[in-house]
Structures are given as structure tokens and as C-alpha cells.
Design a protein around this motif. Structure first.
Motif, PDB file in Angstrom:
ATOM      1  N   LEU A 273       0.851  -1.179   0.000  1.00  0.00           N
ATOM      2  CA  LEU A 273       0.000   0.000   0.000  1.00  0.00           C
ATOM      3  C   LEU A 273       0.894   1.238   0.000  1.00  0.00           C
ATOM      4  O   LEU A 273       1.654   1.462   0.949  1.00  0.00           O
ATOM      5  N   VAL A 283       0.670   2.377 -10.077  1.00  0.00           N
ATOM      6  CA  VAL A 283       1.247   1.475  -9.086  1.00  0.00           C
ATOM      7  C   VAL A 283       2.253   0.578  -9.794  1.00  0.00           C
ATOM      8  O   VAL A 283       2.082   0.234 -10.962  1.00  0.00           O
ATOM      9  N   ARG A 287      -0.903  -6.658  -6.676  1.00  0.00           N
ATOM     10  CA  ARG A 287      -1.115  -6.598  -5.218  1.00  0.00           C
ATOM     11  C   ARG A 287      -0.592  -5.293  -4.633  1.00  0.00           C
ATOM     12  O   ARG A 287      -0.086  -5.253  -3.511  1.00  0.00           O
ATOM     13  N   THR A 288      -0.695  -4.238  -5.402  1.00  0.00           N
ATOM     14  CA  THR A 288      -0.256  -2.917  -4.954  1.00  0.00           C
ATOM     15  C   THR A 288      -1.399  -1.926  -5.136  1.00  0.00           C
ATOM     16  O   THR A 288      -2.051  -1.910  -6.180  1.00  0.00           O
ATOM     17  N   GLU A 289      -1.651  -1.130  -4.102  1.00  0.00           N
ATOM     18  CA  GLU A 289      -2.707  -0.121  -4.156  1.00  0.00           C
ATOM     19  C   GLU A 289      -2.176   1.205  -3.638  1.00  0.00           C
ATOM     20  O   GLU A 289      -1.190   1.255  -2.904  1.00  0.00           O
ATOM     21  N   ARG A 290      -2.863   2.278  -4.016  1.00  0.00           N
ATOM     22  CA  ARG A 290      -2.569   3.614  -3.477  1.00  0.00           C
ATOM     23  C   ARG A 290      -3.551   3.935  -2.372  1.00  0.00           C
ATOM     24  O   ARG A 290      -4.745   3.640  -2.477  1.00  0.00           O
ATOM     25  N   VAL A 300      -9.281   0.282   3.367  1.00  0.00           N
ATOM     26  CA  VAL A 300      -8.537  -0.644   2.516  1.00  0.00           C
ATOM     27  C   VAL A 300      -7.810  -1.684   3.371  1.00  0.00           C
ATOM     28  O   VAL A 300      -7.851  -2.893   3.090  1.00  0.00           O
TER      29      VAL A 300
END
Length: 323
Positions: A273, A283, A287-290, A300
Motif C-alpha cells: 500500500l 502502481v 497486489r499494490t494499491e494507493r 482498505v
């Protein structure tokens, strides 16, 4: 009006009003025996003048004398070098349309009045809760300090440092709930070279209030130490904070997202994250979020956390996050 109502209107603490009355005799003009003190419009006008003068840098004792000596509501009891550039005088922070608590907090910070800053923070945290207090009072005041610092050269650095220290101290006084056993934590850290950690300190504190296990590593964690911490803690999520584009490192983010642990054939990776304005909109991998704010970021993380022992998805504790 009652003392509490006047304090909320002016953005100062009730203790500050009582202190001003005790030290400078700037209190209600009339009292009735056996009843709580009440402030008339004239009393409040004098307090407003004192707040404006102290925000301009006038010492409190002198500001009180001017407020008591001038006509109620008068603005010119003390000579000023020119018209104020923002509400509260030329030294006030550029807050815009904000809650009164922001103005009280900013005035106390500009005066370097640490006890009042601490008291105001404790009050707004107790009354509104951490998420609302952060979004509506603390963060707007911090942003105003940053804008003032950016336009005033090296001035106001001391204001920013004092305010940041008091906010950090208030966050650290929030006691977390006990962690559920054998639950993977959330790992929170600033990228190497990043010294601004207050936002993830706030996130760590609110996770603790929710009983979510968290491991906070603070500012400027070296890359090798970050990798070791991920392998040793086995987190379900890693939050990386970057305040500026110069500290954000997409290559580091990709390497953290690729760390695996566990038995062969059942290996696990953390969700990554990315938090803070330093990261771009894109991103760097799966499996990467902002994360874009404390409230939404909390939602989240909660969605990624494994179910607590004894609860399934249907029995999980409900939370109201808002937009």
C-alpha cells in the motif's frame, strides 16, 4: 454563552479562558452568585480582540490591557503596521474556511504555546475521535504551517517543529487494544530518506484503536532493514509512506511487493500500500494499491486483513468509514 461554548467559538480551550481571567482579569463582566458564569456579547468581543492581538504577536498581558481598555469589538486598540493579510493578522496561518478548532490550534502554535497546543489536541481527539480530528483539524493546520513556511523563508520552522512534536506526542498517548493472537500485522514505514512520518503515525494509532496488529518503523527505514522486517514479521500488508517525489522509489516498492515467505508450495506475499503525495498515480506491480487518506486507507487495510478468530466474513465487526 457558557465558557465551553465561547471556547469552541474562539477555537481556544476553556482552560485558556480561565487562565486569562485569573492572570489578566479578562472575564465575564457580571456574575450571579450560585450560577455558572455566562459571557455576554461584549465579553466575547473583548476575548476576540485579545485572540487577534496575540495572533499578531502581542504579549498576552499587553493584549489583555488593550482589550479591556478599548471599546468592546474595537479592532484598533493597538497600533498595527498595516491591514492583516489573513484572519488573525499578518502572522496568522492561511487556513481558509476551517473549523474554529483549527484557528485555535494555529494561534497556539504560532505563539509556541505548547501546553495549549497539547490541551487543544487532547480535546479534539476526545470529542471527535482520531479520524475526524485528523481530517478536519490536525491535517488542515499542518498544511497551513507548510504553506506559511514555504512563503516565509526560514520563518515558522519552529512553529512546524513544535506542532509536529505535540501531534506526535498526542498520537503516542493513544493506547491500542490488545492484539488478537497469531494474527499477521500491518507493517508501516517511511521509505529511505523520508523524515515525515506523522501521517503513518496517525494510521498506526487508529489501527491500534481498532485492535489491528501493526508494526511501525517510523522515518527513513533503510531498504535492507525494510526487507528484513517484512520477512521477519510476515505482514498481510505493508504501508510505505513517501512525502515527496524525490524520496519515492518505485524499484524499492516492486522489490517489497515481491518478498515471499512460508512453506514451499504455500508461500505468501504482502499487499503493498503506497501512501503519501510522493507516489505517482501508477502502481508498480500486482497486489499494490494507493492510499489517499486516513479514513479510506483504513478501510482498505481492514478489507485486506484476515478474519479475526471466531468470526467469518459474515460475522466480522462492522465499521462505518464514509467516503
Amino acid at each position: 454563552m457558557s465558557t465551553g461554548a465561547v471556547a469552541r467559538r474562539l477555537g481556544v480551550s476553556p482552560t485558556t479562558l480561565r487562565s486569562w481571567e485569573r492572570r489578566y482579569a479578562i472575564g465575564p463582566a457580571r456574575r450571579e452568585p450560585g450560577r455558572h458564569r455566562r459571557w455576554t456579547p461584549g465579553d466575547i468581543a473583548r476575548l476576540e480582540l485579545m485572540c487577534r492581538l496575540t495572533a499578531d504577536g502581542v504579549p498576552p498581558a499587553e493584549a489583555a490591557r488593550a482589550a479591556l481598555g478599548g471599546a468592546p469589538g474595537a479592532r484598533g486598540a493597538v497600533a498595527s503596521p498595516g491591514p492583516p493579510t489573513s484572519p488573525g493578522g499578518p502572522d496568522a496561518l492561511p487556513l481558509g474556511a476551517v473549523r474554529p478548532e483549527c484557528r485555535g490550534l494555529s494561534r497556539a502554535a504560532v505563539r509556541l504555546d505548547a501546553p495549549t497546543v497539547a490541551e487543544l489536541l487532547e480535546g479534539v481527539l476526545a470529542e471527535d475521535g482520531l479520524v475526524t480530528a485528523w481530517e478536519e483539524v490536525i491535517a488542515p493546520t499542518l498544511h497551513a504551517v507548510g504553506r506559511k513556511w514555504a512563503t516565509a523563508g526560514e520563518r515558522y520552522v519552529e512553529v512546524e517543529h513544535l506542532l509536529s512534536w505535540q501531534i506526535s506526542a498526542a498520537l503516542h498517548r493513544i493506547r491500542p487494544l490488545p492484539e488478537p493472537p497469531r494474527s499477521p500485522p500491518v507493517l508501516l514505514a517511511c521509505v529511505p530518506g523520508e523524515q515525515h512520518s506523522l501521517p503513518i503515525e496517525a494510521l498506526t494509532a487508529v489501527l491500534g484503536q481498532r485492535g489491528v496488529p501493526a508494526r511501525m518503523f517510523g522515518a527513513a527505514l533503510p531498504a535492507e532493514a525494510l526487507h528484513d522486517a517484512v520477512r521477519r514479521t510476515g505482514p498481510h500488508s505493508v504501508v510505505l509512506w513517501a512525502q515527496s517525489r524525490t524520496t519515492a522509489d518505485p524499484a524499492l516498492a516492486r522489490s517489497v511487493a515481491g518478498i515471499e515467505w512460508g512453506l514451499r508450495g504455500a508461500r505468501t506475499r504482502p499487499a503493498l500500500l503506497l501512501a503519501g503525495p510522493g507516489w505517482g498515480a501508477d502502481v508498480p506491480g500486482p497486489r499494490t494499491e494507493r492510499l489517499y487518506g486516513l479514513r479510506s486507507g483504513l478501510a482498505v487495510i481492514e478489507s485486506l486483513a484476515p478474519p479475526r478468530a471466531g468470526t467469518g466474513a459474515a460475522g466480522a465487526e462492522p465499521f462505518a468509514y464514509g467516503s
